[in-house]
Design an enzyme around this catalytic site. Structure first.
Site, PDB file in Angstrom:
ATOM      1  N   GLN A  35    -135.037  78.639   1.850  1.00  0.00           N
ATOM      2  CA  GLN A  35    -134.093  79.139   0.845  1.00  0.00           C
ATOM      3  C   GLN A  35    -134.358  78.487  -0.510  1.00  0.00           C
ATOM      4  OE1 GLN A  35    -130.058  78.060   1.845  1.00  0.00           O
ATOM      5  NE2 GLN A  35    -129.161  79.482   0.386  1.00  0.00           N
ATOM      6  N   SER A  65    -134.872  73.179   2.387  1.00  0.00           N
ATOM      7  CA  SER A  65    -134.965  72.765   3.794  1.00  0.00           C
ATOM      8  C   SER A  65    -136.122  73.459   4.494  1.00  0.00           C
ATOM      9  CB  SER A  65    -133.673  73.103   4.541  1.00  0.00           C
ATOM     10  OG  SER A  65    -132.612  72.345   4.051  1.00  0.00           O
ATOM     11  N   GLU A  68    -123.981  82.554   4.962  1.00  0.00           N
ATOM     12  CA  GLU A  68    -124.173  81.116   5.208  1.00  0.00           C
ATOM     13  C   GLU A  68    -122.859  80.458   5.622  1.00  0.00           C
ATOM     14  OE1 GLU A  68    -125.859  78.892   1.917  1.00  0.00           O
ATOM     15  OE2 GLU A  68    -126.397  77.242   3.244  1.00  0.00           O
TER      16      GLU A  68
HETATM   17  C1  LIG Z   1    -129.236  68.550   3.723  1.00  0.00           C
HETATM   18  C2  LIG Z   1    -129.297  69.518   2.588  1.00  0.00           C
HETATM   19  C3  LIG Z   1    -130.054  70.667   2.723  1.00  0.00           C
HETATM   20  C4  LIG Z   1    -130.124  71.566   1.655  1.00  0.00           C
HETATM   21  N1  LIG Z   1    -130.932  72.675   1.803  1.00  0.00           N
HETATM   22  C5  LIG Z   1    -131.068  73.535   0.772  1.00  0.00           C
HETATM   23  C6  LIG Z   1    -131.963  74.642   0.855  1.00  0.00           C
HETATM   24  O1  LIG Z   1    -132.601  74.870   1.888  1.00  0.00           O
HETATM   25  N2  LIG Z   1    -132.115  75.437  -0.211  1.00  0.00           N
HETATM   26  C7  LIG Z   1    -131.437  75.245  -1.378  1.00  0.00           C
HETATM   27  O2  LIG Z   1    -131.592  76.036  -2.294  1.00  0.00           O
HETATM   28  N3  LIG Z   1    -130.594  74.191  -1.509  1.00  0.00           N
HETATM   29  C8  LIG Z   1    -130.401  73.328  -0.464  1.00  0.00           C
HETATM   30  N4  LIG Z   1    -129.561  72.250  -0.584  1.00  0.00           N
HETATM   31  C9  LIG Z   1    -128.927  71.999  -1.882  1.00  0.00           C
HETATM   32  C10 LIG Z   1    -127.432  72.250  -1.894  1.00  0.00           C
HETATM   33  O3  LIG Z   1    -127.158  73.615  -1.941  1.00  0.00           O
HETATM   34  C11 LIG Z   1    -126.909  71.519  -3.152  1.00  0.00           C
HETATM   35  O4  LIG Z   1    -127.069  70.133  -2.938  1.00  0.00           O
HETATM   36  C12 LIG Z   1    -125.454  71.811  -3.412  1.00  0.00           C
HETATM   37  O5  LIG Z   1    -125.282  73.145  -3.805  1.00  0.00           O
HETATM   38  C13 LIG Z   1    -124.890  70.892  -4.515  1.00  0.00           C
HETATM   39  O6  LIG Z   1    -125.680  70.973  -5.658  1.00  0.00           O
HETATM   40  P1  LIG Z   1    -126.290  69.653  -6.351  1.00  0.00           P
HETATM   41  O7  LIG Z   1    -126.897  68.799  -5.298  1.00  0.00           O
HETATM   42  O8  LIG Z   1    -127.126  70.097  -7.478  1.00  0.00           O
HETATM   43  O9  LIG Z   1    -125.019  68.844  -6.885  1.00  0.00           O
HETATM   44  P2  LIG Z   1    -124.189  69.180  -8.239  1.00  0.00           P
HETATM   45  O10 LIG Z   1    -123.889  70.648  -8.273  1.00  0.00           O
HETATM   46  O11 LIG Z   1    -124.921  68.591  -9.389  1.00  0.00           O
HETATM   47  O12 LIG Z   1    -122.872  68.387  -7.949  1.00  0.00           O
HETATM   48  C14 LIG Z   1    -122.746  66.977  -8.167  1.00  0.00           C
HETATM   49  C15 LIG Z   1    -121.277  66.611  -7.940  1.00  0.00           C
HETATM   50  O13 LIG Z   1    -120.445  67.304  -8.895  1.00  0.00           O
HETATM   51  C16 LIG Z   1    -119.448  68.057  -8.220  1.00  0.00           C
HETATM   52  N5  LIG Z   1    -119.205  69.325  -8.934  1.00  0.00           N
HETATM   53  C17 LIG Z   1    -120.152  70.188  -9.385  1.00  0.00           C
HETATM   54  N6  LIG Z   1    -119.562  71.265  -9.968  1.00  0.00           N
HETATM   55  C18 LIG Z   1    -118.209  71.073  -9.868  1.00  0.00           C
HETATM   56  C19 LIG Z   1    -117.067  71.826 -10.252  1.00  0.00           C
HETATM   57  N7  LIG Z   1    -117.216  73.010 -10.867  1.00  0.00           N
HETATM   58  N8  LIG Z   1    -115.844  71.326  -9.976  1.00  0.00           N
HETATM   59  C20 LIG Z   1    -115.696  70.119  -9.343  1.00  0.00           C
HETATM   60  N9  LIG Z   1    -116.756  69.348  -8.953  1.00  0.00           N
HETATM   61  C21 LIG Z   1    -117.988  69.823  -9.195  1.00  0.00           C
HETATM   62  C22 LIG Z   1    -120.040  68.346  -6.842  1.00  0.00           C
HETATM   63  O14 LIG Z   1    -119.024  68.612  -5.895  1.00  0.00           O
HETATM   64  C23 LIG Z   1    -120.779  67.032  -6.558  1.00  0.00           C
HETATM   65  O15 LIG Z   1    -119.888  66.063  -6.066  1.00  0.00           O
HETATM   66  C24 LIG Z   1    -129.437  71.336   0.453  1.00  0.00           C
HETATM   67  C25 LIG Z   1    -128.668  70.171   0.326  1.00  0.00           C
HETATM   68  C26 LIG Z   1    -128.590  69.273   1.366  1.00  0.00           C
HETATM   69  C27 LIG Z   1    -127.761  68.045   1.201  1.00  0.00           C
END
Ligand SMILES: Cc1cc2nc3c(=O)[nH]c(=O)nc-3n(C[C@H](O)[C@H](O)[C@H](O)COP(=O)(O)OP(=O)(O)OC[C@H]3O[C@@H](n4cnc5c(N)ncnc54)[C@H](O)[C@@H]3O)c2cc1C
Length: 392
Positions: free
Chosen positions: A128, A163, A246
């Site tokens: 993804q 992933s 999902e």
């Molecule tokens: C084990 C694992 C597997 C994954 N696999 C995939 C994959 O296969 N493909 C893929 O595309 N992605 C994948 N992801 C990514 C996952 O979708 C993102 O980590 C997730 O969407 C959060 O985005 P970010 O890490 O950029 O954090 P951010 O969006 O930068 O968030 C950082 C912090 O800010 C908070 N925050 C952000 N926006 C808001 C808001 N509007 N209001 C309040 N709080 C907010 C969040 O809750 C978090 O605590 C994976 C993640 C993990 C941990």
């Protein structure tokens, strides 16, 4: 409202349970219960093909594409029996549960014929390509670009946290195809072959020592012009529909895995005497209550789906299970004590409970963080005012 399964459903349960147990005590006993997502990859690919050969790979899909037209109840039952039998995590979870249903919903007949047989047959593993360094919760901030050149889409950008990309044959990518567009507008949804010089995958090591996810670099990566789901600029609609899959049915069946994990914690507490500690006992009882509440919540959701479709209560499920499992991980470590902090053997490898503790830290992040889930509950479930969004 009927909280439970019908006699037909229970007959279906007996059929799939018997097949799964036979496999896990026979030809695939060597991969029963393996805790790490990246272990035994070749055997887990064979397992995908075995599921496919017996039409247990994508049971919710239509029969003409290799499924069984299984009802939602049957899909949940299958997931429960899958976990009860100790079958390993599906290496093609993303293909079967996310890409396939999205292709079925948005693909042309030609696209269905091109992509679905490989997924249903367990020969085409998918990943993804949504998240980027500055686009996670805020997916509308995607910077990866796609342009048409000589009858092909040419894609440039970086994805992250992808992933199982290092074991995948295909990736679906959300990319910006309209120059100068912002937010959810101007995005497109592309299906791309991973085996090409324009795609480089770099594994990222996680706290449990595994590298389950990756950075994925796209440098003039290519796919044919007709590998887009939906029209150019309609990518947001397709991407959101996929997220619905999902967060949907596929998560309801995972409670049997949670049952196995909680039983593991209880067994460990009995074995090392922590079962007599009054605070640990209270926390175990609390975990049991939480699990049973989730069970009845899931059954209630299923009975509602049958009657009137998914309701607002379904929005509460992701934050509920993710927080419950994160707490269970902490309880497991408190029960294990120092023994839980010592890796097995010379390598940095973990047995089921410490591994669950480490991995469960990510449950409240992927598939929408807890904070994002609260926003969804507030806005979509309760109709509260929307939080300010710069680009909308
Ligand atoms: C084990 C694992 C597997 C994954 N696999 C995939 C994959 O296969 N493909 C893929 O595309 N992605 C994948 N992801 C990514 C996952 O979708 C993102 O980590 C997730 O969407 C959060 O985005 P970010 O890490 O950029 O954090 P951010 O969006 O930068 O968030 C950082 C912090 O800010 C908070 N925050 C952000 N926006 C808001 C808001 N509007 N209001 C309040 N709080 C907010 C969040 O809750 C978090 O605590 C994976 C993640 C993990 C941990």
């Amino acid at each position: 409202m009927k909280l439970g399964f019908s006699l037909e459903d229970e007959a279906f349960r007996a059929e799939c349970a018997s097949w799964l147990q036979e496999q896990m005590s026979g030809p695939f006993a060597d991969i029963k219960g393996i805790p790490n997502l990246c272990d035994a990859i070749p055997r887990r690919k064979e397992w995908e093909q075995q599921l496919a050969a017996h039409r247990w790979s994508c049971i919710g899909w239509p029969g003409e594409w290799g499924g069984r037209d299984a009802t939602i109840n049957q899909q949940v039952i299958f997931a429960e029996e899958y976990a009860r039998a100790g079958a390993p995590n599906r290496i093609n979870h993303i293909g079967v549960e996310l890409a396939g249903p999205t292709i079925l919903a948005f693909g042309t007949e030609e696209q269905k014929a091109r992509y679905l047989p490989g997924i249903a047959g367990g020969t085409s593993i998918w990943c993804q390509g949504y998240s980027e360094p500055n686009a996670g919760s805020d997916l509308g901030n995607v910077k990866t670009r796609a342009r048409i050149e000589d009858g092909e889409w040419v894609v440039n950008g970086q994805k992250v946290w992808t992933s199982l990309a290092h074991y995948s044959d295909m990736i679906f990518v959300v990319a910006r195809s309209e120059e100068g567009s912002k937010g959810p507008k101007g995005l497109s949804f592309l299906l791309m072959d991973m085996d090409q010089p324009g795609i480089e995958v770099r594994p990222i090591e996680q706290i449990n020592g595994e590298a389950e996810f990756n950075e994925t670099f796209l440098t003039d990566a290519r796919c044919p012009a007709d590998s887009m789901l939906g029209k150019p600029g309609e990518g947001w609609k397709v991407a959101m529909a996929l997220l619905g899959f999902e967060r949907g049915v596929s998560t309801l069946g995972q409670q049997m895995q949670f049952r196995n994990e909680l039983d593991g914690v209880i067994d460990a507490a009995r074995a090392n005497g922590k079962a007599s500690d009054p605070v640990i006992r209270q926390r175990i009882a609390q975990a049991e209550i939480g699990l049973r509440l989730m069970r009845y919540g899931a059954l209630r959701m299923l009975s509602n789906v049958a009657a009137a479709g998914i309701d607002g209560a379904a929005l509460t499920y992701k934050i509920q299970w993710a927080t419950w499992r994160r707490d269970l991980g902490e309880l497991a470590m408190d029960v294990l004590g120092q023994a839980g902090e010592v890796a097995q053997g010379d390598e940095y490898r973990w047995s089921m409970l410490p591994n669950m503790y480490l991995f469960s830290r990510s449950d409240t992040i992927y598939g929408g963080t807890n904070q994002i889930q609260r926003n969804l509950i507030a806005e979509r479930g309760l109709g509260l005012p929307r939080e300010p969004r710069g680009d909308l």
